[in-house]
Motif scaffolding. Structure first.
Motif, PDB file in Angstrom:
ATOM      1  N   LEU A  31     -26.241 -25.064  22.079  1.00 57.42           N
ATOM      2  CA  LEU A  31     -27.344 -25.624  21.388  1.00 57.42           C
ATOM      3  C   LEU A  31     -27.674 -26.962  21.884  1.00 57.42           C
ATOM      4  O   LEU A  31     -28.759 -27.397  21.407  1.00 57.42           O
ATOM      5  CB  LEU A  31     -26.928 -26.004  19.808  1.00 57.42           C
ATOM      6  N   GLY A  32     -27.026 -27.581  22.814  1.00 54.28           N
ATOM      7  CA  GLY A  32     -27.535 -28.890  23.326  1.00 54.28           C
ATOM      8  C   GLY A  32     -27.121 -30.067  22.344  1.00 54.28           C
ATOM      9  O   GLY A  32     -26.526 -29.705  21.267  1.00 54.28           O
ATOM     10  N   TRP A  33     -27.875 -31.142  22.471  1.00 51.66           N
ATOM     11  CA  TRP A  33     -27.583 -32.186  21.438  1.00 51.66           C
ATOM     12  C   TRP A  33     -28.630 -32.200  20.241  1.00 51.66           C
ATOM     13  O   TRP A  33     -29.775 -31.731  20.416  1.00 51.66           O
ATOM     14  CB  TRP A  33     -28.156 -33.455  22.441  1.00 51.66           C
ATOM     15  N   ALA A  56     -20.564 -29.453  11.365  1.00 51.98           N
ATOM     16  CA  ALA A  56     -20.666 -29.812  13.000  1.00 51.98           C
ATOM     17  C   ALA A  56     -20.293 -31.318  13.018  1.00 51.98           C
ATOM     18  O   ALA A  56     -19.643 -31.563  13.943  1.00 51.98           O
ATOM     19  CB  ALA A  56     -21.968 -29.610  13.675  1.00 51.98           C
ATOM     20  N   PHE A  57     -20.923 -32.173  12.150  1.00 47.95           N
ATOM     21  CA  PHE A  57     -20.554 -33.785  12.297  1.00 47.95           C
ATOM     22  C   PHE A  57     -19.325 -33.918  11.943  1.00 47.95           C
ATOM     23  O   PHE A  57     -18.758 -35.253  12.239  1.00 47.95           O
ATOM     24  CB  PHE A  57     -21.679 -34.447  11.718  1.00 47.95           C
ATOM     25  N   LYS A  72     -17.390 -27.992  18.633  1.00 53.86           N
ATOM     26  CA  LYS A  72     -18.135 -29.278  18.907  1.00 53.86           C
ATOM     27  C   LYS A  72     -17.759 -29.799  20.385  1.00 53.86           C
ATOM     28  O   LYS A  72     -16.467 -29.862  20.642  1.00 53.86           O
ATOM     29  CB  LYS A  72     -17.592 -30.304  18.035  1.00 53.86           C
ATOM     30  N   GLN A  73     -18.817 -29.878  21.075  1.00 58.71           N
ATOM     31  CA  GLN A  73     -18.321 -30.180  22.793  1.00 58.71           C
ATOM     32  C   GLN A  73     -18.481 -31.693  22.706  1.00 58.71           C
ATOM     33  O   GLN A  73     -17.488 -32.177  23.626  1.00 58.71           O
ATOM     34  CB  GLN A  73     -19.465 -29.752  23.479  1.00 58.71           C
ATOM     35  N   ASP A  74     -19.202 -32.377  22.044  1.00 60.56           N
ATOM     36  CA  ASP A  74     -19.148 -33.828  22.372  1.00 60.56           C
ATOM     37  C   ASP A  74     -19.970 -34.618  21.283  1.00 60.56           C
ATOM     38  O   ASP A  74     -20.528 -33.997  20.332  1.00 60.56           O
ATOM     39  CB  ASP A  74     -20.017 -34.271  23.532  1.00 60.56           C
ATOM     40  N   ALA A  75     -19.989 -35.990  21.187  1.00 57.65           N
ATOM     41  CA  ALA A  75     -20.664 -36.854  20.054  1.00 57.65           C
ATOM     42  C   ALA A  75     -21.217 -38.134  20.837  1.00 57.65           C
ATOM     43  O   ALA A  75     -20.820 -38.597  21.677  1.00 57.65           O
ATOM     44  CB  ALA A  75     -19.802 -37.015  18.956  1.00 57.65           C
ATOM     45  N   LYS A  76     -22.419 -38.310  20.469  1.00 60.49           N
ATOM     46  CA  LYS A  76     -23.091 -39.730  20.681  1.00 60.49           C
ATOM     47  C   LYS A  76     -23.166 -40.700  19.324  1.00 60.49           C
ATOM     48  O   LYS A  76     -23.463 -40.148  18.433  1.00 60.49           O
ATOM     49  CB  LYS A  76     -24.401 -39.552  21.251  1.00 60.49           C
TER      50      LYS A  76
END
Length: 267
Positions: free
Chosen positions: A181-183, A197-198, A220-224
């Motif tokens: 899904l991307g960012w 997700a969050f 969940k792959q990553d977070a900013k």
């Protein structure tokens, strides 16, 4: 004289370099005629599939046929054409004048920085998550998929998740990329999905998440974290915005002055 000869030589070389793709009643259709249809991708013509290239050539051929027909019907001599041409000329005059006014406006880096400092909230990127998901229509199917994934971790989990998303997810837009899904920001998704997700940690999968689209499993792959875009990255857009604001004010003042000098009668 030398400049004229050089210009003619350049025109000649351009014509020689143009590849003829078709002819219409003796009129050549070249790759240069396709340029307006390709936009910024002129260099990509040779990479286009043959059927797409032919479709573009057909559009140019159709246009050429219509142009030829207008000449037979002497449309260029009609009152409608002459009126439209004059309207276009006047619109072009206005456009060129407006561009000239815009180009004459100067915005200093310090003015742009002042705007940035006073409006930093406009340049904040909210917290974001990068995730994949699997979407199915039935809760029972989602639960079965979850059983396949629950004992996996790391690369094994991500690989299996992508395989299942590609073969079983009904969200075809993301399924072709393994559920990618991307960012995205929290509010970009439906509440149930965004909340789930969050809450996840990086590398975790969710339980079954129900939404109005069906039943999701989220990876969940990553977070900013929330961040402010640096000034250097937005300086150009700020400068353009400030120039547009000054242009609006300048044009308004010019129009007020022109109106005060003109003889205007409403009837």
């Amino acid at each position: 004289m030398k400049k004229t000869v050089l210009a003619l030589a350049l025109v000649g070389s351009l014509s020689l370099n143009a590849a003829v793709l078709a002819t219409v009643d003796g009129v050549e259709i070249t790759d240069q005629d396709l340029a307006p249809l390709l936009g910024n991708n002129k260099a990509e013509l040779d990479k286009l599939p043959d059927n797409i290239k032919k479709s573009l050539v057909d559009k140019v051929i159709e246009r050429q046929l219509i142009i030829a027909q207008t000449k037979k019907e002497k449309i260029n001599e009609s009152k409608e054409y002459q009126k439209a041409l004059e309207d276009m000329k006047e619109n072009l005059l206005v456009s060129v004048w407006m561009k000239k006014q815009f180009d004459s406006i100067k915005i200093s880096d310090s003015d742009a920085k002042k705007f940035y400092d006073k409006n930093k909230e406009q340049f904040v990127t909210p917290e974001q998550v990068r995730a994949k998901h699997i979407l199915v229509a039935q809760q029972s199917e989602a639960e079965e998929i979850l059983k396949e994934l629950k004992n996996l971790k790391g690369e094994a989990l991500e690989k299996k998740f992508a395989e299942i998303a590609s073969s079983k997810s009904i969200d075809q837009g993301s399924a072709v990329n393994g559920g990618e899904l991307g960012w995205f920001g929290k509010t970009q998704m439906v509440p149930e999905f965004g909340d789930a997700a969050f809450k996840l940690k990086k590398g975790q999968i969710s339980g079954v998440v129900k939404s109005n689209f069906g039943y999701h499993i989220i990876y969940k792959q990553d977070a900013k974290a929330k961040s402010t875009v640096p000034f250097d990255q937005v300086k150009e857009s700020i400068t353009h915005r400030l120039k547009e604001e000054k242009l609006s004010s300048s044009v308004s003042k010019t129009l007020d002055s022109l109106k005060s000098k003109a003889k205007i009668e409403y009837k």
